[in-house]
Design a protein around this motif. Structure first.
Motif, PDB file in Angstrom:
ATOM      1  N   PRO A  18     -63.848  48.399   3.602  1.00 38.72           N
ATOM      2  CA  PRO A  18     -62.426  48.081   3.655  1.00 38.72           C
ATOM      3  C   PRO A  18     -61.653  48.981   2.702  1.00 38.72           C
ATOM      4  CG  PRO A  18     -63.645  46.391   2.474  1.00 38.72           C
ATOM      5  CD  PRO A  18     -64.668  47.365   3.005  1.00 38.72           C
ATOM      6  N   ALA A  19     -60.609  49.554   3.216  1.00 38.26           N
ATOM      7  CA  ALA A  19     -59.805  50.422   2.365  1.00 38.26           C
ATOM      8  C   ALA A  19     -59.039  49.559   1.382  1.00 38.26           C
ATOM      9  CB  ALA A  19     -58.829  51.221   3.217  1.00 38.26           C
ATOM     10  N   PRO A  20     -59.031  49.937   0.117  1.00 34.29           N
ATOM     11  CA  PRO A  20     -58.262  49.135  -0.839  1.00 34.29           C
ATOM     12  C   PRO A  20     -56.794  49.123  -0.423  1.00 34.29           C
ATOM     13  CG  PRO A  20     -59.024  51.193  -1.839  1.00 34.29           C
ATOM     14  CD  PRO A  20     -59.665  51.095  -0.502  1.00 34.29           C
ATOM     15  N   VAL A  21     -56.215  47.946  -0.478  1.00 34.50           N
ATOM     16  CA  VAL A  21     -54.844  47.793  -0.036  1.00 34.50           C
ATOM     17  C   VAL A  21     -53.936  48.727  -0.825  1.00 34.50           C
ATOM     18  CG1 VAL A  21     -52.959  46.163   0.292  1.00 34.50           C
ATOM     19  CG2 VAL A  21     -55.338  45.400   0.496  1.00 34.50           C
ATOM     20  N   LYS A  22     -54.164  48.700  -2.122  1.00 33.57           N
ATOM     21  CA  LYS A  22     -53.371  49.572  -2.983  1.00 33.57           C
ATOM     22  C   LYS A  22     -54.305  49.924  -4.102  1.00 33.57           C
ATOM     23  CE  LYS A  22     -49.039  49.337  -5.628  1.00 33.57           C
ATOM     24  NZ  LYS A  22     -49.424  50.143  -6.767  1.00 33.57           N
ATOM     25  N   SER A  23     -54.366  51.176  -4.462  1.00 35.77           N
ATOM     26  CA  SER A  23     -55.268  51.439  -5.569  1.00 35.77           C
ATOM     27  C   SER A  23     -54.472  51.401  -6.870  1.00 35.77           C
ATOM     28  CB  SER A  23     -56.009  52.762  -5.375  1.00 35.77           C
ATOM     29  OG  SER A  23     -55.088  53.810  -5.366  1.00 35.77           O
ATOM     30  N   TYR A  24     -54.917  50.521  -7.725  1.00 36.19           N
ATOM     31  CA  TYR A  24     -54.253  50.357  -9.015  1.00 36.19           C
ATOM     32  C   TYR A  24     -54.911  51.291 -10.007  1.00 36.19           C
ATOM     33  CZ  TYR A  24     -52.209  46.172  -7.077  1.00 36.19           C
ATOM     34  OH  TYR A  24     -51.508  45.310  -6.307  1.00 36.19           O
ATOM     35  N   SER A  25     -54.116  51.841 -10.844  1.00 36.12           N
ATOM     36  CA  SER A  25     -54.750  52.653 -11.873  1.00 36.12           C
ATOM     37  C   SER A  25     -54.487  51.998 -13.224  1.00 36.12           C
ATOM     38  CB  SER A  25     -54.237  54.089 -11.817  1.00 36.12           C
ATOM     39  OG  SER A  25     -53.060  54.218 -12.564  1.00 36.12           O
ATOM     40  N   LEU A  26     -55.515  52.006 -14.016  1.00 36.27           N
ATOM     41  CA  LEU A  26     -55.421  51.427 -15.352  1.00 36.27           C
ATOM     42  C   LEU A  26     -56.000  52.435 -16.336  1.00 36.27           C
ATOM     43  CD1 LEU A  26     -56.567  47.736 -14.730  1.00 36.27           C
ATOM     44  CD2 LEU A  26     -54.296  48.479 -15.469  1.00 36.27           C
ATOM     45  N   PRO A  27     -55.467  52.475 -17.522  1.00 38.68           N
ATOM     46  CA  PRO A  27     -55.949  53.463 -18.501  1.00 38.68           C
ATOM     47  C   PRO A  27     -57.403  53.215 -18.896  1.00 38.68           C
ATOM     48  CG  PRO A  27     -54.466  51.883 -19.531  1.00 38.68           C
ATOM     49  CD  PRO A  27     -54.405  51.638 -18.062  1.00 38.68           C
ATOM     50  N   THR A  28     -58.057  54.302 -19.292  1.00 41.66           N
ATOM     51  CA  THR A  28     -59.477  54.192 -19.600  1.00 41.66           C
ATOM     52  C   THR A  28     -59.792  53.899 -21.069  1.00 41.66           C
ATOM     53  OG1 THR A  28     -59.489  56.592 -19.713  1.00 41.66           O
ATOM     54  CG2 THR A  28     -60.346  55.599 -17.690  1.00 41.66           C
ATOM     55  N   GLY A  29     -58.883  54.068 -21.956  1.00 42.06           N
ATOM     56  CA  GLY A  29     -59.220  53.898 -23.374  1.00 42.06           C
ATOM     57  C   GLY A  29     -59.325  52.453 -23.841  1.00 42.06           C
ATOM     58  N   VAL A  30     -59.251  52.255 -25.116  1.00 39.18           N
ATOM     59  CA  VAL A  30     -59.249  50.917 -25.711  1.00 39.18           C
ATOM     60  C   VAL A  30     -57.843  50.669 -26.269  1.00 39.18           C
ATOM     61  CG1 VAL A  30     -60.190  49.464 -27.569  1.00 39.18           C
ATOM     62  CG2 VAL A  30     -61.707  51.035 -26.303  1.00 39.18           C
ATOM     63  N   TYR A  31     -57.290  49.515 -25.900  1.00 41.18           N
ATOM     64  CA  TYR A  31     -55.942  49.166 -26.362  1.00 41.18           C
ATOM     65  C   TYR A  31     -55.938  47.764 -26.926  1.00 41.18           C
ATOM     66  CZ  TYR A  31     -54.677  53.404 -23.915  1.00 41.18           C
ATOM     67  OH  TYR A  31     -54.613  54.715 -23.538  1.00 41.18           O
ATOM     68  N   ARG A  32     -55.135  47.586 -27.950  1.00 39.35           N
ATOM     69  CA  ARG A  32     -55.085  46.286 -28.630  1.00 39.35           C
ATOM     70  C   ARG A  32     -53.711  46.074 -29.253  1.00 39.35           C
ATOM     71  NH1 ARG A  32     -59.779  46.939 -32.441  1.00 39.35           N
ATOM     72  NH2 ARG A  32     -60.258  48.806 -31.248  1.00 39.35           N
ATOM     73  N   GLU A  33     -53.619  44.896 -29.876  1.00 43.81           N
ATOM     74  CA  GLU A  33     -52.351  44.532 -30.497  1.00 43.81           C
ATOM     75  C   GLU A  33     -51.876  45.636 -31.451  1.00 43.81           C
ATOM     76  OE1 GLU A  33     -52.382  40.353 -31.337  1.00 43.81           O
ATOM     77  OE2 GLU A  33     -50.757  40.539 -32.791  1.00 43.81           O
ATOM     78  N   GLN A  72     -48.441  39.651 -29.730  1.00 46.86           N
ATOM     79  CA  GLN A  72     -49.228  38.414 -29.656  1.00 46.86           C
ATOM     80  C   GLN A  72     -49.375  37.897 -28.220  1.00 46.86           C
ATOM     81  OE1 GLN A  72     -50.790  36.669 -32.330  1.00 46.86           O
ATOM     82  NE2 GLN A  72     -51.658  35.593 -30.551  1.00 46.86           N
ATOM     83  N   HIS A  73     -48.268  37.939 -27.452  1.00 46.54           N
ATOM     84  CA  HIS A  73     -48.311  37.389 -26.088  1.00 46.54           C
ATOM     85  C   HIS A  73     -49.267  38.155 -25.191  1.00 46.54           C
ATOM     86  CE1 HIS A  73     -45.255  34.527 -26.915  1.00 46.54           C
ATOM     87  NE2 HIS A  73     -44.302  35.438 -27.166  1.00 46.54           N
ATOM     88  N   THR A  74     -49.296  39.474 -25.404  1.00 45.22           N
ATOM     89  CA  THR A  74     -50.200  40.293 -24.586  1.00 45.22           C
ATOM     90  C   THR A  74     -51.648  39.998 -24.963  1.00 45.22           C
ATOM     91  OG1 THR A  74     -48.480  42.003 -24.504  1.00 45.22           O
ATOM     92  CG2 THR A  74     -50.688  42.649 -23.800  1.00 45.22           C
ATOM     93  N   THR A  75     -51.893  39.851 -26.254  1.00 45.48           N
ATOM     94  CA  THR A  75     -53.255  39.499 -26.705  1.00 45.48           C
ATOM     95  C   THR A  75     -53.691  38.169 -26.094  1.00 45.48           C
ATOM     96  OG1 THR A  75     -52.947  40.679 -28.785  1.00 45.48           O
ATOM     97  CG2 THR A  75     -54.701  39.038 -28.729  1.00 45.48           C
ATOM     98  N   MET A 107     -54.408  38.645 -22.445  1.00 47.40           N
ATOM     99  CA  MET A 107     -55.664  39.395 -22.310  1.00 47.40           C
ATOM    100  C   MET A 107     -56.858  38.471 -22.531  1.00 47.40           C
ATOM    101  SD  MET A 107     -56.481  42.581 -21.709  1.00 47.40           S
ATOM    102  CE  MET A 107     -57.949  42.286 -20.808  1.00 47.40           C
ATOM    103  N   ARG A 108     -56.741  37.630 -23.536  1.00 51.73           N
ATOM    104  CA  ARG A 108     -57.825  36.700 -23.875  1.00 51.73           C
ATOM    105  C   ARG A 108     -58.041  35.696 -22.732  1.00 51.73           C
ATOM    106  NH1 ARG A 108     -56.717  35.573 -29.507  1.00 51.73           N
ATOM    107  NH2 ARG A 108     -58.347  36.933 -30.308  1.00 51.73           N
ATOM    108  N   ARG A 109     -56.935  35.216 -22.171  1.00 55.98           N
ATOM    109  CA  ARG A 109     -57.057  34.255 -21.069  1.00 55.98           C
ATOM    110  C   ARG A 109     -57.718  34.915 -19.855  1.00 55.98           C
ATOM    111  NH1 ARG A 109     -51.806  33.155 -19.686  1.00 55.98           N
ATOM    112  NH2 ARG A 109     -50.838  33.968 -21.565  1.00 55.98           N
ATOM    113  N   PHE A 110     -57.331  36.171 -19.622  1.00 59.22           N
ATOM    114  CA  PHE A 110     -57.951  36.884 -18.505  1.00 59.22           C
ATOM    115  C   PHE A 110     -59.459  37.029 -18.752  1.00 59.22           C
ATOM    116  CE2 PHE A 110     -59.721  40.764 -16.711  1.00 59.22           C
ATOM    117  CZ  PHE A 110     -59.426  40.593 -15.366  1.00 59.22           C
ATOM    118  N   GLN A 111     -59.815  37.461 -19.954  1.00 54.96           N
ATOM    119  CA  GLN A 111     -61.221  37.675 -20.285  1.00 54.96           C
ATOM    120  C   GLN A 111     -62.022  36.383 -20.189  1.00 54.96           C
ATOM    121  OE1 GLN A 111     -60.385  39.414 -24.124  1.00 54.96           O
ATOM    122  NE2 GLN A 111     -60.893  41.499 -23.400  1.00 54.96           N
ATOM    123  N   ASP A 143     -62.026  38.876 -26.581  1.00 55.56           N
ATOM    124  CA  ASP A 143     -61.517  39.282 -27.893  1.00 55.56           C
ATOM    125  C   ASP A 143     -60.055  39.704 -27.872  1.00 55.56           C
ATOM    126  OD1 ASP A 143     -61.761  41.572 -26.432  1.00 55.56           O
ATOM    127  OD2 ASP A 143     -63.243  42.528 -27.724  1.00 55.56           O
ATOM    128  N   GLY A 144     -59.439  39.638 -26.656  1.00 54.67           N
ATOM    129  CA  GLY A 144     -58.028  40.015 -26.585  1.00 54.67           C
ATOM    130  C   GLY A 144     -57.809  41.509 -26.707  1.00 54.67           C
TER     131      GLY A 144
END
Ligand SMILES: [Zn+2]
Length: 255
Positions: A175-190, A220-223, A226-230, A238-239
């Motif tokens: 199945p072809a991905p409906v939309k290909s999302y791109s996300l950065p490859t590094g490590v990001y944090r608060e 803080q909200h993004t952390t 992120m934690r809830r997603f993880q 670890d957020g």
């Protein structure tokens, strides 16, 4: 009387004419149609006879390999004058008119456009008559249907009647991905900021892990988001956005 309704309408019409015309010529015995349309299942059952089931072989055709399966063939027999017995005698001239009764039927059938199985070199099939409109079995299996010159309405010849020919299964299509999302490859944090943070925020928001304002600033909200997603999709919780979070987010986004 065999049900001719599932035959192709033109073949049905000609088969009915054949019964009338042949029986005008035969004065002692009569001619009768014994088979018309056969479903693939019926054909397979017939094929099993003399092979995996008792009896003698009656056909070399499996489901989808006989013109009967496409409503284009009939089989016939002769009936004794008392009406009680079916016979498949192709040689006897029962009505003493100088021609074998069976061959009189063959003659009438050919006039109506039928080909006779008795003319076949490979598998002599005297009771069998068919009309294919010039199509081969392979073409019929591929879904083509004959068109006869005088055909009126063919809508009654429902396609559902004829089983689908099972062809080789196609390889599964990725199945072809409906939309290909791109996300950065590094490590990001608060404390981080920039377009990569914005991409991560947008992804979390899209996945319903709300973080308030998408502002390219990791606070803080993004952390928390992120934690809830993880906690639902990956480890560690670890957020902090990294390799595992990226893979898990892409997997959810591309669902
Ligand atoms: Zn037949």
């Amino acid at each position: 009387m065999v049900n001719l309704n599932n035959l192709h309408p033109h073949v049905k019409k000609q088969a009915e004419k054949l019964e009338v015309n042949a029986n005008k010529r035969l004065t002692k015995y009569s001619m009768k149609i014994t088979h018309g349309f056969r479903s693939f299942a019926e054909q397979n059952a017939l094929y099993a006879q003399g092979r995996t089931k008792k009896g003698s072989k009656v056909t070399n055709a499996k489901g989808g390999q006989s013109m009967h399966n496409f409503g284009l063939a009939i089989d016939i027999c002769l009936i004794t004058p008392d009406g009680k017995k079916a016979v498949w005698d192709t040689k006897s001239d029962f009505d003493k008119d100088g021609k074998a009764d069976w061959m009189e039927v063959v003659e009438e059938a050919k006039k109506l456009g039928f080909a006779w199985g008795g003319d076949w070199k490979g598998f002599y099939d005297a009771p069998h008559f068919e009309m294919t409109g010039g199509l081969t079995l392979a073409q019929l299996q591929a879904g083509k249907r004959p068109v006869f010159k005088d055909v009126e309405v063919e809508s009654g010849f429902s396609k559902q009647v004829i089983d689908k020919v099972t062809t080789k299964p196609k390889p599964p299509v990725k199945p072809a991905p409906v939309k290909s999302y791109s996300l950065p490859t590094g490590v990001y944090r608060e404390g981080d900021k920039g377009k990569e943070v914005k991409q991560i925020q947008e992804a979390l928001d899209k996945l319903n892990f709300k973080l308030g304002k998408i502002d390219s600033h990791w606070g803080q909200h993004t952390t928390d988001a992120m934690r809830r997603f993880q906690s639902v999709y990956c480890n560690p919780v670890d957020g902090i956005y990294g390799k595992n979070s990226r893979a898990a987010m892409l997997k959810q986004l591309n669902k």
